[in-house]
Write an enzyme that holds these catalytic residues in place. Structure first.
Site, PDB file in Angstrom:
ATOM      1  N   SER A  22      46.219  40.627  41.048  1.00  0.00           N
ATOM      2  CA  SER A  22      46.377  40.409  39.608  1.00  0.00           C
ATOM      3  C   SER A  22      46.023  38.980  39.225  1.00  0.00           C
ATOM      4  CB  SER A  22      47.835  40.666  39.200  1.00  0.00           C
ATOM      5  OG  SER A  22      48.088  42.022  39.011  1.00  0.00           O
ATOM      6  N   PRO A  23      45.533  38.802  38.008  1.00  0.00           N
ATOM      7  CA  PRO A  23      45.359  37.431  37.513  1.00  0.00           C
ATOM      8  C   PRO A  23      46.709  36.762  37.342  1.00  0.00           C
ATOM      9  CG  PRO A  23      44.944  39.040  35.768  1.00  0.00           C
ATOM     10  CD  PRO A  23      45.122  39.818  37.022  1.00  0.00           C
ATOM     11  N   GLN A  99      39.662  37.520  33.963  1.00  0.00           N
ATOM     12  CA  GLN A  99      40.416  37.871  32.756  1.00  0.00           C
ATOM     13  C   GLN A  99      40.153  36.804  31.706  1.00  0.00           C
ATOM     14  OE1 GLN A  99      44.805  37.158  32.283  1.00  0.00           O
ATOM     15  NE2 GLN A  99      44.902  39.394  32.463  1.00  0.00           N
ATOM     16  N   TYR A 186      50.182  37.055  23.971  1.00  0.00           N
ATOM     17  CA  TYR A 186      49.055  36.213  23.607  1.00  0.00           C
ATOM     18  C   TYR A 186      48.329  36.811  22.399  1.00  0.00           C
ATOM     19  CZ  TYR A 186      50.362  34.244  28.080  1.00  0.00           C
ATOM     20  OH  TYR A 186      51.090  33.689  29.103  1.00  0.00           O
ATOM     21  N   ARG A 234      44.139  44.526  29.998  1.00  0.00           N
ATOM     22  CA  ARG A 234      45.563  44.441  30.343  1.00  0.00           C
ATOM     23  C   ARG A 234      46.380  44.513  29.059  1.00  0.00           C
ATOM     24  NH1 ARG A 234      49.075  40.924  34.598  1.00  0.00           N
ATOM     25  NH2 ARG A 234      48.331  42.689  35.832  1.00  0.00           N
ATOM     26  N   ARG A 332      52.941  38.389  42.901  1.00  0.00           N
ATOM     27  CA  ARG A 332      53.769  37.521  43.740  1.00  0.00           C
ATOM     28  C   ARG A 332      53.714  37.903  45.211  1.00  0.00           C
ATOM     29  NH1 ARG A 332      56.165  38.300  38.887  1.00  0.00           N
ATOM     30  NH2 ARG A 332      56.915  36.466  37.745  1.00  0.00           N
TER      31      ARG A 332
END
Length: 391
Positions: A22-23, A99, A186, A234, A332
């Site tokens: 993942s970004p 992304q 965002y 996403r 993570r």
């Protein structure tokens, strides 16, 4: 068959497995430029066996950065640095995605590893740049944050065009895939959510109107990149806040994205607030966001990526075997174990003597393989082959 290690294709791009890095925002760029840190950071994930590595949120404009540490592709001078990142990923066996994002009302924050939140006097004394964020409406993200400037129609056109220009630069930099960031509060997600968008024009009010600008950006970016290049999006499938964006909205939105040529919806959640609210409905646990990927996949008829505390190979495989998602996105867990994919292959018996590892590593590891396996607990603190999903 182990589905986690099946190949899968999106348009002209074939991924060697269904494991995606993942970004993750590292907030370590300088003036929008990537640094040697990024080459090492992304290269190790590709070396670790993932099928797709997606570079963190890359800003489409200087004032669209979440922090001063965000990388960017808002001018041509930033292409060469990103070209090096894409090359390192691809040279080590993974597909390279990027992304692209505008931070909206959450832009201009402190770098996360310095505390997150609004910039402090200490940050400014260290040379961090401050600016007034923009958003759909003049609603602050949370207490202490600046009130954003509502975007005009001309401002929306400018940001749409900035997404297009950034996507084109990503193509020139050699990336295989573009992902639009429409999650976590965002700019594009804030247009979707009634928590942030109280406009009364064509871009506010009804769900259809709130979807309008994100879909305009999607349509423009899809037209700007090669037909064979996949486009992912996403989303935050839910705000986890009563009165906010809900999974039913995401299903409708995903259908619209599919109609515009989006190839996969990357199903995250949360990240959006309004002053005085909390994510009261959020309960984290292994695979806690998987049900959203499952529902969107079934009801919108589009491929999805599952995220959210997917730590073990067994859990990842079960998600795929049960048809709840098409790709597994790890964040993570990859930071903790960049070689998670190789360990997962070993767990399923697909490799036995480190032959899937980079050959420069494999012959060393094969020489001491029995000792490594016998002492894995001592070396790593845990055995990634265990089925302990609550770990």
């Amino acid at each position: 068959m182990v589905k986690l290690f099946e190949t899968v294709s999106f348009r002209s791009l074939e991924l060697k497995n269904r494991i995606v890095v993942s970004p993750m925002g590292m907030y370590s760029a300088e003036n929008g430029e990537v640094t040697p840190f990024h080459l090492v950071h992304y290269g190790k994930f590709a070396m670790g066996g993932a099928g797709l590595v997606i570079v963190e949120q890359t800003s489409v404009s200087r004032l669209g950065r979440i922090t001063n540490g965000d990388p960017g592709l808002w001018h041509d001078g930033q292409i060469d640095g990103m070209r090096q990142v894409a090359h390192v990923i691809k040279a080590n066996g993974a597909a390279a995605g990027i992304q692209i994002n505008h931070g909206g009302r959450k832009s201009g924050q402190q770098r996360a590893f310095r505390g997150n939140g609004p910039l402090t006097d200490r940050d400014l004394a260290m040379g961090e740049e401050a600016w007034t964020p923009s958003g759909p409406s003049a609603l602050r993200f949370a207490d202490g944050y600046a009130e954003p400037i509502p975007l005009s129609d001309d401002g929306l056109v400018g940001i749409r065009d900035a997404f297009v220009a950034t996507a084109r630069r990503a193509v020139l930099a050699g990336f295989d895939l573009v992902e639009l960031h429409m999650a976590h509060g965002y700019l594009l997600q804030s247009f979707l959510s009634p928590l942030a968008n109280v406009r009364t024009d064509a871009h506010g009010g009804s769900r259809e109107n709130r979807m309008r600008f994100p879909l305009e950006v999607t349509r423009a970016v899809r037209a700007a990149i090669p037909a064979g290049m996949p486009l992912f999006v996403r989303i935050s499938a839910t705000d986890w806040i009563d009165g906010g964006w809900e999974i039913e909205d995401s299903v409708v939105f995903a259908r619209a994205l599919k109609a515009l040529g989006v190839d996969l919806v990357d199903c995250s959640t949360g990240g959006n607030l309004r002053v005085g609210s909390t994510n009261a409905n959020l309960a984290r646990g292994p695979g806690y966001q998987v049900p959203f990927a499952d529902q969107i996949r079934r009801e919108a008829g589009i491929a999805t990526g599952a995220v959210g505390m997917i730590r073990t190979p067994d859990l990842a495989e079960r998600i795929l075997q049960d048809g709840k998602a098409d790709l597994i996105f790890l964040a993570r867990q990859m930071l903790y174990d960049p070689f998670w994919a190789h360990h997962a292959a070993e767990h399923f018996g697909l490799t036995g003597n480190f032959e899937a590892w980079p050959e420069q590593y494999g012959w060393w590891l094969a020489k001491w393989g029995h000792a490594l396996r016998a002492n894995r607990e001592d070396l790593h603190g845990f055995d990634p082959r265990r089925g302990d999903e609550e770990r």
